[in-house]
Design a protein around this motif. Structure first.
Motif, PDB file in Angstrom:
ATOM      1  N   ARG A  30      -7.141  -0.097   3.146  1.00  0.00           N
ATOM      2  CA  ARG A  30      -6.422  -0.466   4.377  1.00  0.00           C
ATOM      3  C   ARG A  30      -7.419  -0.605   5.516  1.00  0.00           C
ATOM      4  O   ARG A  30      -8.229   0.293   5.746  1.00  0.00           O
ATOM      5  N   GLY A  73       2.833  -1.479   6.324  1.00  0.00           N
ATOM      6  CA  GLY A  73       3.537  -1.032   5.126  1.00  0.00           C
ATOM      7  C   GLY A  73       3.731   0.464   5.051  1.00  0.00           C
ATOM      8  O   GLY A  73       4.095   1.107   6.035  1.00  0.00           O
ATOM      9  N   SER A  74       3.445   1.022   3.867  1.00  0.00           N
ATOM     10  CA  SER A  74       3.785   2.435   3.635  1.00  0.00           C
ATOM     11  C   SER A  74       2.931   3.382   4.488  1.00  0.00           C
ATOM     12  O   SER A  74       3.377   4.473   4.832  1.00  0.00           O
ATOM     13  N   ASP A  76       0.191 -11.678  -3.532  1.00  0.00           N
ATOM     14  CA  ASP A  76       1.142 -10.670  -4.026  1.00  0.00           C
ATOM     15  C   ASP A  76       0.580  -9.261  -3.840  1.00  0.00           C
ATOM     16  O   ASP A  76       1.339  -8.292  -3.754  1.00  0.00           O
ATOM     17  N   SER A  77      -0.741  -9.136  -3.831  1.00  0.00           N
ATOM     18  CA  SER A  77      -1.345  -7.798  -3.820  1.00  0.00           C
ATOM     19  C   SER A  77      -2.164  -7.515  -2.551  1.00  0.00           C
ATOM     20  O   SER A  77      -2.801  -6.473  -2.454  1.00  0.00           O
ATOM     21  N   CYS A  78      -2.136  -8.459  -1.603  1.00  0.00           N
ATOM     22  CA  CYS A  78      -2.860  -8.281  -0.335  1.00  0.00           C
ATOM     23  C   CYS A  78      -1.889  -8.474   0.829  1.00  0.00           C
ATOM     24  O   CYS A  78      -0.913  -9.217   0.694  1.00  0.00           O
ATOM     25  N   ARG A  79      -2.181  -7.860   1.959  1.00  0.00           N
ATOM     26  CA  ARG A  79      -1.510  -8.282   3.200  1.00  0.00           C
ATOM     27  C   ARG A  79      -2.483  -9.175   3.942  1.00  0.00           C
ATOM     28  O   ARG A  79      -3.608  -8.767   4.247  1.00  0.00           O
ATOM     29  N   GLU A 130      -3.663   2.415  -8.872  1.00  0.00           N
ATOM     30  CA  GLU A 130      -3.664   1.313  -7.916  1.00  0.00           C
ATOM     31  C   GLU A 130      -4.555   1.780  -6.778  1.00  0.00           C
ATOM     32  O   GLU A 130      -4.261   2.788  -6.130  1.00  0.00           O
ATOM     33  N   LYS A 177      -4.431  -4.205  -2.787  1.00  0.00           N
ATOM     34  CA  LYS A 177      -4.440  -3.307  -3.946  1.00  0.00           C
ATOM     35  C   LYS A 177      -5.328  -3.937  -5.013  1.00  0.00           C
ATOM     36  O   LYS A 177      -5.286  -5.156  -5.230  1.00  0.00           O
ATOM     37  N   ARG A 190       9.395  -9.380   0.587  1.00  0.00           N
ATOM     38  CA  ARG A 190       9.877  -8.008   0.781  1.00  0.00           C
ATOM     39  C   ARG A 190      10.808  -7.920   1.993  1.00  0.00           C
ATOM     40  O   ARG A 190      11.782  -7.196   1.993  1.00  0.00           O
ATOM     41  N   ASP A 208      -4.657  -5.217   4.269  1.00  0.00           N
ATOM     42  CA  ASP A 208      -4.818  -4.235   3.183  1.00  0.00           C
ATOM     43  C   ASP A 208      -4.700  -4.962   1.847  1.00  0.00           C
ATOM     44  O   ASP A 208      -4.321  -6.140   1.804  1.00  0.00           O
TER      45      ASP A 208
END
Ligand code: 5GP
Length: 254
Positions: A94, A99-100, A200-203, A90, A177, A219, A175
Motif C-alpha cells: 500500500r 480499501g480495507s 483486478d489486483s491493483c488499485r 496474498e 496484491k 466492487r 495498492d
C-alpha cells in the motif's frame, strides 16, 4: 483438439495442464467476484484485457530481473506459465490509504502513507483471507524466513518499479496484491511472481482526477469497468487506439 485437463478453477481464472511437463495454461475468465464471493458478475472482455495487461507487466518485471512464472501469451485469453508451488499468501503493498486499510484504521481514502506498507493475508476462502503477520507465516510453515526475505526484497522492487511505470502513464499505483510461488530449477529453488498483476489486483487512480481505473468500479457499482481497463492498457501502450477489447476464440501469437 483433445480436451485439456483442468487443474484448478479460481474466481477469475482457470488453470489447465500445459503442453510440456512443468507448464500450465492460465485462462482468464470474464467472471468477477468481490467481498469473498458475496458479489458476483460477468463482465464481457475483462479476461482479454487482464491477459494483455498482466502479460505486459510480467514481461517488464522480467526485464529488470524480477523472476516470474510467465512464459508467453498464447491467445486472447490464455498464457503459458511455469508450474510453481504457490505460497499461500496474498502479499499486499500500500502506498496510499484505500480499501480495507482505510476502513480498518479509520483513514481517509487517498491519504498518502508515511511510507509503503507490506501486509500479508493467508489465502483461505473459508476464512476470508485473514490478515497475518510474519510470526504466523513462519510458525505455521507457509514460508520460511529465507522465503520471506526473498518475498520482501522482490515486493519492494516490484512496488518501486510498477509505481514508476504507472506514473509514466499518469496513473497512481495506490495498492496491489501479488502472489509468489516456489520454482525448482535443477537443484536451485527460486521464489517467483505468480498469478496475475492486473487492474483486478491493483488499485489504479488517474493522477489528476483520482478516477478509479480498477476493480473498485465493480466492487462499488461505479460501472465503466471495461472502459477503465481499456484506458489502462492504452496508456501503457499495449493496446492500439480503437482496438476492440473483446476477444473470442484462440488467436495464435507468432
Ligand atoms: P484491500 O485489502 O484494500 O481490499 O485490497 C488491497 C489490494 O489488494 C487491492 O489492490 C486489491 O485489489 C488487492 N486484493 C486484495 N485481495 C485480493 C484478492 O483476493 N484478489 C485480487 N485480485 N486482488 C486482491
Amino acid at each position: 483438439m483433445p480436451p485439456r485437463k483442468p487443474i484448478y478453477e479460481g474466481k477469475a481464472k482457470q488453470l489447465f495442464e500445459g503442453p510440456e511437463p512443468g507448464t500450465l495454461i492460465q485462462h482468464f475468465k470474464d467472471d468477477a467476484t468481490a467481498f469473498n464471493n458475496q458479489k458476483k458478475g460477468t463482465i464481457s472482455g475483462k479476461g482479454v484485457l487482464n491477459n494483455r495487461i498482466s502479460e505486459y507487466l510480467m514481461m517488464q518485471l522480467a526485464a529488470i530481473g524480477v523472476p516470474t512464472h510467465f512464459v508467453r501469451r498464447l491467445n486472447m485469453r490464455e498464457q503459458l506459465v511455469r508450474e510453481v508451488e504457490i505460497i499461500p499468501l496474498e502479499v499486499v503493498v500500500r502506498n496510499v490509504a484505500a480499501g480495507s486499510l482505510a476502513t480498518r484504521l479509520g483513514l481517509d481514502e487517498g491519504h498518502v502513507l508515511p511510507r509503503s506498507i507490506i501486509e500479508y493475508y493467508y489465502k483461505n476462502d473459508k476464512l476470508h483471507d485473514p490478515w497475518v503477520s510474519e510470526e504466523h507465516i513462519t510458525a505455521f510453515g507457509w514460508a520460511n524466513p529465507q522465503d520471506l526475505d526473498d518475498i520482501v526484497n522482490l515486493t519492494i522492487r516490484i512496488n518501486d518499479f510498477l509505481s514508476g511505470l504507472f506514473l509514466g502513464a499518469n496513473i497512481r499505483l495506490v495498492d496491489f496484491k501479488v502472489e509468489f510461488g516456489r520454482l525448482w530449477e535443477n537443484d536451485m529453488l527460486r521464489i517467483v511472481v505468480a498469478d496475475e498483476i492486473s487492474p483486478d489486483s491493483c488499485r489504479l487512480w488517474d493522477m489528476k482526477t483520482n478516477e478509479k481505473l480498477d476493480k473498485d468500479r465493480f466492487r462499488r457499482d461505479l460501472g465503466g469497468l471495461i472502459e477503465a481497463y481499456t484506458e489502462v492498457a492504452k496508456r501503457l501502450g499495449i493496446m492500439a487506439e480503437g482496438e476492440p477489447p473483446q476477444g473470442r476464440g484462440p488467436v495464435l501469437v507468432q
